[in-house]
Write an enzyme that holds these catalytic residues in place. Structure first.
Site: not given
Length: 658
Positions: A397, A420-421, A423, A464
């Protein structure tokens, strides 16, 4: 030191000496000024000039270079007027950052140089993004990015090399191995014999070069540049060199053995090249004195210009307005033709129509290409727009966000989908330290949208299910959007993509397929900073966003006797305080519902704002409702206890009875 001029003309060989001499003489001047207290800090590149000078001389003036703070030769090699450099170092308004950042922490589109941030690693990913833009343009350009041996231990370095290799990006990854990361010697930093050996692990061509030999640097880069234009690919270069002074002047060099200093002093890149030029008859003592006098006169003239400039005067309006690139919102209205679709469909429609509208828009994320993403939002996009613009990424990321910023620098728009936010934590640094601050630091936009599938209610557990908007609302320079309905999601995402500023766009996973709404089929936009009044009433003001809006609606449906203003904030930064204050002054009571844990959350700031601006109108304390102070659990019974949905009803009734 053995010099091989190959087929270089006399003027080319001599010009390299002039380019070497200039940064050395500037440094010598700065060291004198530092001792006189006229310069506050200095990071010396003495002994390493051949790398910066050789690479810059070999590249075209419109090819991007991403240097560090020991690469003065990059800046002088691009012929930046010296007074602008001096003004930058002295914090004058005519520098590149208006006094907001120091030394070489700046970029300039005019000279195609993108400076570092102190976290070092992210600039490797930025180089990936710039190179990707060049590859998409098919312009044959090369990007060079510098780092030290110390930063090769950072995850961003490895992420960036992996991306560049997988995508075959034309990037020169330049490692200046100068023996020490501040005071830590290389034998305490890594165990491989040569850092260039790391290229093998990424399937990447690599070379070890004498960083003090200007001709070796220059001719090799010219050769690689020509080859990479024909066959785009990344190349890892390790330059063996040495830092002859401290990490910065205050740190000194006492930790370096004297015999090591003596050995490298004999390898001085300028002294050795000077001797070579004298040997082949291209440089006389008279010519050298003439060159030095000319450069010193230029230095003195430009230093005087900087000294004559006034000190920076603080301007509050300018400081606040420069956090963001100016954006003239264009309200695009829609036709009456609508379809009853889900939130997930509305987001997909926005992305598709935006890809059609902006030919320079690139979407990146894990599994978003043929697979269509974890939530199938980009399903079919590869067929419509091709894999060049809909790009699967490795799981990295941080480098992907940095690459998105590089795309923006080189003329593209970028969307990054976090799977997913949660991460985003591994991409947090470039968002808050690179994207958010870039325009403020050197007036360069960061045209990036980070999409954030978030939220609980799906029994997905601690990794998650987070709704982590408060991580970003705290950071000036970011815009934060959090829609609750399909209509808003489509219009606001269109605006986010149009906006040249970085936008963190939250999409609640539980709402993806559970919320339907009549949504216009064609393209339209909605403004940031305007909340939606979902219901109107007189007894209480309910303020929420995301899933909380639907929880509030469900609660109100159970209690038709309650007359409430229900405000859906839609955007958290900018925040529509006018709608909030107007409602509270009418109802005299306020309750704020958020899904995140309470402490340090958005509701805390909204509560404070209401207390500061509406205190005399309040008939009860402002109430905040949020999740319990724990991580979000997996099992439904525990998740139900964690989330504030049931507690909201109790707290709302208690507030009404206060």
């Amino acid at each position: 030191m053995i010099f091989d001029r190959k087929d270089l003309a006399d003027n080319e060989v001599l010009d390299l000496y002039k380019k070497l001499l200039k940064p050395r003489l500037i440094e010598e001047k700065m060291l004198i000024l530092l001792r006189q207290g006229k310069v506050s800090k200095w990071f010396s590149g003495i002994g390493q000039e051949a790398i910066s000078v050789g690479i810059t001389a070999a590249l075209d003036s419109d090819e991007y270079i991403l240097p560090m703070h020991r690469n003065l030769g990059v800046f002088t090699g691009r012929d930046i007027p010296l007074h602008r450099l001096f003004s930058q170092w002295q914090g004058k308004k005519t520098g590149f950052t208006k006094g907001r950042d120091r030394s070489f922490h700046f970029g300039t589109q005019e000279f195609h140089i993108i400076g570092m941030i102190s976290h070092l690693g992210p600039q490797m990913g930025v180089a990936d993004g710039i190179a990707l833009a060049n590859k998409l343009k098919q312009n044959g350009k090369v990007t060079a990015v510098f780092t030290g041996e110390g930063a090769t231990s950072e995850g961003d370095f490895h992420e960036a090399l992996n991306i560049a290799s997988v995508w075959e990006l034309p990037v020169l990854f330049v490692i200046e191995n100068n023996g020490y990361g501040l005071s830590t010697p290389t034998n305490e930093q890594y165990r491989c014999e040569n850092l260039a050996d790391r290229g093998v692990g990424y399937g990447m061509e690599s070379h070890i070069l004498d960083g003090n030999n200007i001709l070796e640097v220059y001719t090799k880069i010219k050769e690689l540049k020509a080859s990479m234009a024909e066959h785009p690919r990344p190349v890892l270069l390790e330059f063996k060199t040495f830092r002859m002074r401290g990490h910065e002047e205050a740190s000194g060099t006492k930790y370096v053995p004297q015999e090591l200093m003596d050995m490298w002093a004999e390898k001085d890149p300028i002294a050795n090249y000077k001797a070579y030029l004298q040997e082949i008859g291209l440089l006389t003592e008279a010519l050298e004195e003439s060159l030095k006098a000319e450069i010193k006169a230029e230095i003195d003239t430009h230093w005087a210009i900087t000294q004559a400039e006034p000190e920076v005067i603080a301007d509050l309006n300018e400081e606040l307005s420069d956090m963001y690139e100016p954006f003239e919102f264009e309200l695009i209205t829609h036709s009456e033709e609508k379809a009853n679709i889900r939130l997930v469909d509305a987001i997909s429609e926005s992305l598709k129509q935006s890809m059609e509208r902006h030919e320079n828009l690139v979407i990146m994320g894990q599994d978003i290409a043929e697979y269509g993403g974890a939530f199938k939002i980009t399903e079919g996009f590869v067929d419509a727009f091709g894999k060049e613009r809909v790009r699967n990424t490795p799981i990295c990321e941080s480098a992907v966000v940095s690459a998105a910023n590089g795309l923006s620098i080189n003329g593209y728009k970028a969307i990054v989908e976090m799977q997913f936010a949660d991460f985003v934590s591994t991409g947090f640094n470039p968002i808050v330290n690179l994207l958010a601050k870039q325009h403020y630091r050197w007036n360069e936009k960061s045209d990036v949208v980070v999409r954030m599938p978030c939220g609980g209610g799906t029994q997905a557990g601690p990794f998650h299910s987070q709704t982590n908007e408060a991580w970003f609302t705290k950071t000036p320079g970011l815009k934060v959007v959090y829609p609750a309905f399909p209509y808003d999601a489509k219009g606001l995402l269109n605006t986010a993509i149009n906006d040249p500023n970085p936008v963190v766009f939250f999409e609640h996973k539980q709402l993806y397929r559970s919320v339907y709404q009549e949504v216009p089929k064609d393209y339209y936009t909605l403004p940031f900073g305007q909340a939606s009044l979902v219901k109107t009433g007189a007894q209480v003001t309910i303020i929420s966003f995301g899933a909380g809006v639907h929880w509030a609606l469900e609660t109100l449906s159970k209690h038709p006797e309650i007359s409430a203003d229900l405000i859906d904030l839609r955007t958290l930064q900018p925040l529509d305080t006018e709608t909030i204050f107007d409602s509270v002054r009418k109802t005299n009571k306020a309750i704020i519902l958020q899904e995140d844990t309470l402490f340090g959350g958005v509701s805390s700031d909204i509560s404070s704002l209401i207390m500061e601006h509406c205190f005399e109108y309040l008939d009860a304390p402002v109430k905040r409702v949020g999740s319990i102070e724990s991580a979000i659990p997996f099992v439904k019974a525990l998740e139900d206890q964690y989330l504030p949905k049931q507690r909201f009803e109790t707290d709302l009734l208690a507030l009404l009875n206060y």
